[in-house]
Design an enzyme around this catalytic site. Structure first.
Site, PDB file in Angstrom:
ATOM      1  N   GLU A   1       6.616   1.530   7.124  1.00 49.38           N
ATOM      2  CA  GLU A   1       5.617   0.516   6.781  1.00 49.38           C
ATOM      3  C   GLU A   1       6.199  -0.454   5.752  1.00 49.38           C
ATOM      4  OE1 GLU A   1       1.430  -0.892   6.546  1.00 49.38           O
ATOM      5  OE2 GLU A   1       3.170  -0.767   7.839  1.00 49.38           O
TER       6      GLU A   1
ATOM      7  N   ASP B   1       4.059   5.093   9.812  1.00 44.13           N
ATOM      8  CA  ASP B   1       4.260   4.579   8.455  1.00 44.13           C
ATOM      9  C   ASP B   1       5.467   5.202   7.756  1.00 44.13           C
ATOM     10  OD1 ASP B   1       1.957   2.844   8.386  1.00 44.13           O
ATOM     11  OD2 ASP B   1       0.734   4.654   8.318  1.00 44.13           O
TER      12      ASP B   1
END
Length: 252
Positions: free
Chosen positions: A80, A108
């Site tokens: 992310e 992420d």
């Protein structure tokens, strides 16, 4: 809300959020609630990975020193915050190296200790509802899901919370603080309710003093996670300019 975000979050997180929104054709000055949500999600991802390493025996340890032992390896790979092309490059590299199944959606984080991708969620609603939405979207048992709420609740795949209790408590405390800061300035309701958000947007557009009455509690310490990302998107001159602008705004 936009001014609150710029005061509440580390300038580098704000910059990453702006880049992410612009990549999808979104305007942080208009979609301010999404701007706040993205900044919050980014900060949680970085806090999740901060200080966590793997030692030479493959054990997970926590090191808060600014200069950890050279034999230590970061436990989490941060996906992310990168542009989509770079993010998929990182994911493909991890899959080729470890043999794990490639996810359909960008996760992420990657946990090198547990050898799994992690999807982090931050919700303003019930954690179990958001968890189910994430699970239905991902449709993969290989990606681990961990959801946090602004009320201190959390939910994770098979009740496996990955991190120690103290690390998770830091994240929960930060989220609760963000909620309290928003509420004290009448922003929380608009953050939760789309209808209220439209009313708040009109109010924000009329504001003439972007720095007035806003909180100044923001960490000036760069997250270790942010330091690993910084060279990819920002040079030292831009970083200095951002911080100078931020401090100037505080003094008004």
């Amino acid at each position: 809300m936009e001014d609150f975000v710029r005061q509440c979050f580390n300038p580098m997180i704000v910059e990453l959020a702006e880049k992410a929104m612009k990549e999808y054709g979104e305007n942080p000055k208009i979609e301010t609630n999404k701007f706040a949500a993205i900044c919050t999600h980014l900060e949680v991802c970085f806090m999740y990975s901060d200080f966590h390493f793997i030692d030479e025996r493959g054990e997970s340890i926590i090191v808060e020193s600014g200069d950890p032992n050279a034999l230590l390896k970061h436990r989490f790979e941060i996906i992310e915050g990168r542009d989509r092309t770079m993010a998929w490059t990182v994911v493909n590299s991890i899959c080729n190296t470890t043999g794990v199944e490639k996810p359909k959606f960008l996760p992420d984080l990657y946990d090198y200790k547990e050898n799994r991708f992690i999807e982090i969620g931050v919700t303003r609603r019930e954690v179990h509802i958001y968890y189910l939405e994430k699970a239905n979207k991902i449709k993969s048992e290989k990606t681990h899901i961990h959801i946090f709420s602004f009320t201190g609740e959390e939910m994770a795949t098979k009740a496996d919370y990955t991190l120690d209790e103290e690390s998770r408590a830091r994240i929960k405390t930060r989220l609760f603080t963000i909620r309290q800061e928003m509420a004290s300035r009448g922003l929380w309701d608009s953050f939760v309710s789309p209808r209220e958000a439209k009313r708040q947007l009109k109010k924000d557009l009329k504001s003439q003093e972007p720095c007035a009455g806003l909180p100044t509690k923001v960490s000036h310490r760069t997250s270790p996670a942010l330091k690993t990302l910084e060279p990819m998107w920002m040079d030292s001159n831009r970083t200095a300019a951002l911080r100078a602008s931020f401090l100037k705004c505080q003094k008004k």
